[in-house]
Design an enzyme around this catalytic site. Structure first.
Site, mmCIF file in Angstrom:
data_model
loop_
_atom_site.group_PDB
_atom_site.id
_atom_site.type_symbol
_atom_site.label_atom_id
_atom_site.label_comp_id
_atom_site.label_asym_id
_atom_site.label_seq_id
_atom_site.Cartn_x
_atom_site.Cartn_y
_atom_site.Cartn_z
ATOM 1 N N SER A 1 -3.992 -40.447 -23.919
ATOM 2 C CA SER A 1 -3.885 -39.372 -22.925
ATOM 3 C C SER A 1 -4.030 -38.023 -23.617
ATOM 4 O O SER A 1 -4.025 -37.925 -24.852
ATOM 5 C CB SER A 1 -2.538 -39.424 -22.189
ATOM 6 O OG SER A 1 -1.467 -39.133 -23.068
ATOM 7 N N ILE B 1 -4.499 -34.564 -25.418
ATOM 8 C CA ILE B 1 -5.305 -34.080 -26.540
ATOM 9 C C ILE B 1 -5.943 -35.242 -27.299
ATOM 10 O O ILE B 1 -7.103 -35.165 -27.723
ATOM 11 C CB ILE B 1 -4.444 -33.222 -27.481
ATOM 12 C CG1 ILE B 1 -3.970 -31.951 -26.763
ATOM 13 C CG2 ILE B 1 -5.222 -32.851 -28.742
ATOM 14 C CD1 ILE B 1 -2.911 -31.171 -27.529
ATOM 15 N N SER C 1 2.281 -27.579 -33.046
ATOM 16 C CA SER C 1 2.582 -26.870 -31.811
ATOM 17 C C SER C 1 3.048 -25.464 -32.135
ATOM 18 O O SER C 1 3.574 -25.202 -33.225
ATOM 19 C CB SER C 1 3.688 -27.605 -31.035
ATOM 20 O OG SER C 1 4.152 -26.847 -29.942
ATOM 21 N N TYR D 1 12.093 -31.581 -29.913
ATOM 22 C CA TYR D 1 10.667 -31.319 -30.114
ATOM 23 C C TYR D 1 10.457 -30.197 -31.129
ATOM 24 O O TYR D 1 9.585 -30.299 -32.002
ATOM 25 C CB TYR D 1 10.031 -30.951 -28.768
ATOM 26 C CG TYR D 1 8.525 -30.907 -28.799
ATOM 27 C CD1 TYR D 1 7.781 -32.077 -28.780
ATOM 28 C CD2 TYR D 1 7.841 -29.695 -28.837
ATOM 29 C CE1 TYR D 1 6.395 -32.046 -28.790
ATOM 30 C CE2 TYR D 1 6.458 -29.653 -28.851
ATOM 31 C CZ TYR D 1 5.738 -30.837 -28.830
ATOM 32 O OH TYR D 1 4.370 -30.792 -28.848
ATOM 33 N N LYS E 1 8.417 -30.569 -34.675
ATOM 34 C CA LYS E 1 7.182 -29.839 -34.944
ATOM 35 C C LYS E 1 7.320 -28.866 -36.113
ATOM 36 O O LYS E 1 6.329 -28.588 -36.799
ATOM 37 C CB LYS E 1 6.710 -29.126 -33.681
ATOM 38 C CG LYS E 1 6.195 -30.076 -32.609
ATOM 39 C CD LYS E 1 5.008 -30.920 -33.103
ATOM 40 C CE LYS E 1 4.404 -31.770 -32.000
ATOM 41 N NZ LYS E 1 3.235 -32.542 -32.445
#
Length: 316
Positions: A15, A17, A142, A155, A159
């Site tokens: 899914s 990117i 990100s 998250y 990252k």
């Protein structure tokens, strides 16, 4: 002279990117090695990539958090092709909620997929690239690997770790000048990751304005594989936000929560608390895009909700 097809390995290829990267590589006639947890979703992407023009497609259902599964996938790629030209570490999941709100297994799983998964991929792909003294390893990070954001502790931590891993890999592999390392840091992207996220907060996540298409990020990803200087931040807004975080931390810390609530959340739908796709793949909901509509209209709706003082509905 026609370009020789490359062998391109992509994680998180079912899914967003990852799918867009696979499609772009397929369109230029490359050999694809596609990794994700959900076999059915991978097979859908593989079929579409074959129709687009991929030289071949190898599907490897893989949980990147499990080192042995990553090893098996890399071995399968080598058995089929004997080399790797581009390796894209893209697999990622999101969880919304403060540190004390997230169940430990959800917090740990975000780190395992996003960060440990990237380490596992490097552990098994790097020996191949080093032996070849050729090829590219691209890490999809990100903007949140450079700043802090409310309700996104797991998250953000993962990252920041991915960004550190990128720099460490460059330092440790300077003796192989033919091996290239690149890092991509998108901001908001129109993918399903927000709707598939674990959620233990009081609102639904959405990509913040300005929202990039997954195809745009995929193009930067494959471009950076050839010319690493083309990596870095995707979108000028990222640099503005990073400047505020670093240069004006007292302003940033005061403003980020109310702005995030308006720009990066959807206050209209009811919130369903649960692990989303963090612990298990919800592959039937995987797609190229998230289809959450216009970010500007979303902001306008949020402003209306806040102006009316409507309470967020939470379904546990």
């Amino acid at each position: 002279m026609p370009q020789t097809p490359q062998v391109v390995l992509v994680t998180g290829a079912s899914s967003g990117i990852g799918e867009a990267t696979a499609r772009l590589a397929a369109a230029r006639g490359d050999h694809l090695v596609l990794l994700a947890r959900g076999e059915d979703a991978l097979e859908r992407v593989a079929s579409e990539c074959g129709a687009i023009g991929a030289a071949s497609v190898l599907v490897c259902p893989t949980d990147v958090a499990i080192d042995g599964e990553v090893q098996s996938a890399v071995e399968a790629a080598m058995a089929r092709h004997g080399r790797l030209d581009v390796v894209v570490s893209n697999a990622g999941v999101v969880a919304y909620g403060a540190v004390d709100a997230l169940p430990s297994e959800v917090f740990d799983a975000v780190l395992s997929t996003n960060l440990v998964g990237a380490v596992n991929l490097a552990r098994h792909a790097l020996p191949v690239l080093r032996e070849q003294d050729a090829g590219s390893f691209v890490l999809v990070g990100s903007l949140l690997g450079h700043i802090a954001a409310p309700q996104m502790a797991a998250y953000v931590v993962s990252k920041w770790g991915v960004r550190g891993l990128f720099r460490q890999l460059r330092v440790d592999n300077r003796d192989r000048p033919g091996v290239r390392f690149a890092y991509i840091a998108p901001g908001g992207v129109d993918t399903p990751i927000y709707l598939l996220a674990a959620n233990y907060s009081d609102s639904v996540g959405r990509p913040p304005f300005p929202v990039a298409s997954p195809e745009h990020v995929a193009a930067r990803t494959l471009s950076a594989a050839e010319q690493p200087w083309r990596g870095g931040q995707v979108g000028a807004a990222n640099n503005v936000i990073r400047f505020g975080f670093v240069a004006l931390p007292w302003v940033y810390d005061r403003m980020v929560s109310p702005l995030f609530r308006v720009v990066a959340q959807d206050l209209v739908p009811a919130v369903v608390h649960g692990p989303g796709n963090v612990l298990d793949s919800l592959q039937e909901e995987h797609d190229l895009r998230g289809n959450q509509g216009s970010a500007l209209l979303g902001i306008a709706r949020n402003v209306g909700v806040l102006a009316r003082g409507q309470a967020t509905r939470v379904t546990r």
